[in-house]
Design a protein around this motif. Structure first.
Motif, PDB file in Angstrom:
ATOM      1  N   TYR A  19      32.329  38.685  30.676  1.00 21.47           N
ATOM      2  CA  TYR A  19      30.916  39.528  31.075  1.00 21.47           C
ATOM      3  C   TYR A  19      31.385  40.422  31.985  1.00 21.47           C
ATOM      4  CZ  TYR A  19      27.712  35.895  29.423  1.00 21.47           C
ATOM      5  OH  TYR A  19      27.015  35.227  28.338  1.00 21.47           O
ATOM      6  N   GLY A  20      30.562  41.790  31.666  1.00 21.27           N
ATOM      7  CA  GLY A  20      30.487  42.920  32.284  1.00 21.27           C
ATOM      8  C   GLY A  20      29.408  42.803  33.367  1.00 21.27           C
ATOM      9  N   LEU A  26      21.947  40.418  33.069  1.00 24.25           N
ATOM     10  CA  LEU A  26      21.028  39.602  32.583  1.00 24.25           C
ATOM     11  C   LEU A  26      20.945  38.019  32.533  1.00 24.25           C
ATOM     12  CD1 LEU A  26      21.165  41.404  28.978  1.00 24.25           C
ATOM     13  CD2 LEU A  26      19.405  41.455  30.484  1.00 24.25           C
ATOM     14  N   ALA A  27      22.175  37.607  32.894  1.00 23.77           N
ATOM     15  CA  ALA A  27      22.365  36.043  33.422  1.00 23.77           C
ATOM     16  C   ALA A  27      21.694  35.846  34.704  1.00 23.77           C
ATOM     17  CB  ALA A  27      23.913  35.858  33.392  1.00 23.77           C
ATOM     18  N   LEU A  28      21.747  36.805  35.699  1.00 22.67           N
ATOM     19  CA  LEU A  28      20.934  36.479  37.085  1.00 22.67           C
ATOM     20  C   LEU A  28      19.600  36.716  36.704  1.00 22.67           C
ATOM     21  CD1 LEU A  28      23.187  39.008  39.034  1.00 22.67           C
ATOM     22  CD2 LEU A  28      23.101  36.229  39.153  1.00 22.67           C
ATOM     23  N   VAL A  35      17.708  41.672  40.184  1.00 22.51           N
ATOM     24  CA  VAL A  35      18.497  42.610  40.750  1.00 22.51           C
ATOM     25  C   VAL A  35      18.829  43.849  40.003  1.00 22.51           C
ATOM     26  CG1 VAL A  35      20.542  41.267  40.190  1.00 22.51           C
ATOM     27  CG2 VAL A  35      20.602  42.720  41.989  1.00 22.51           C
ATOM     28  N   ASN A  36      19.130  44.996  40.668  1.00 21.35           N
ATOM     29  CA  ASN A  36      19.049  46.221  39.863  1.00 21.35           C
ATOM     30  C   ASN A  36      20.733  46.180  39.165  1.00 21.35           C
ATOM     31  OD1 ASN A  36      19.425  48.685  38.762  1.00 21.35           O
ATOM     32  ND2 ASN A  36      18.677  49.643  40.552  1.00 21.35           N
ATOM     33  N   GLN A  37      20.967  46.652  38.004  1.00 15.13           N
ATOM     34  CA  GLN A  37      22.390  47.080  37.422  1.00 15.13           C
ATOM     35  C   GLN A  37      23.263  47.705  38.331  1.00 15.13           C
ATOM     36  OE1 GLN A  37      22.334  48.606  33.652  1.00 15.13           O
ATOM     37  NE2 GLN A  37      21.756  46.660  32.517  1.00 15.13           N
TER      38      GLN A  37
END
Length: 85
Positions: A19-20, A26-28, A35-37
């Motif tokens: 995962y990147g 997306l998982a969070l 939360v922001n990327q």
């Protein structure tokens, strides 16, 4: 931040480094953590996490599809070699 770092590390380890930052974000989000990327990228950089298995240039392009069509029978029985030049 410490709890977020722990969650990101857990998700990264759970998926064996595939995962990147986008998929981790997306998982969070699926867990209910908004939360922001950019924040995820910053934390991953701090922890030294990088999804290295599926980067764009990790695999070499190959369009070979194997033998296509059908080979004609050797009806004239020509031999393409010679004993003298």
């Amino acid at each position: 931040n410490a709890s977020l770092e722990k969650k990101i590390q857990e998700i990264f380890d759970e998926h064996h480094g595939n995962y990147g930052y986008r998929r981790i974000q997306l998982a969070l989000k699926a867990q209910g953590i908004k939360v922001n990327q950019k924040k995820v990228r910053r934390v991953m950089g701090k922890l030294g996490l990088k999804g290295s298995k599926f980067i764009r240039k990790s695999r070499r392009y190959n369009s070979y599809k194997g033998p296509i069509g059908r080979v004609a029978k050797n009806r004239i029985h020509r031999r393409f070699y010679t004993s003298i030049p």
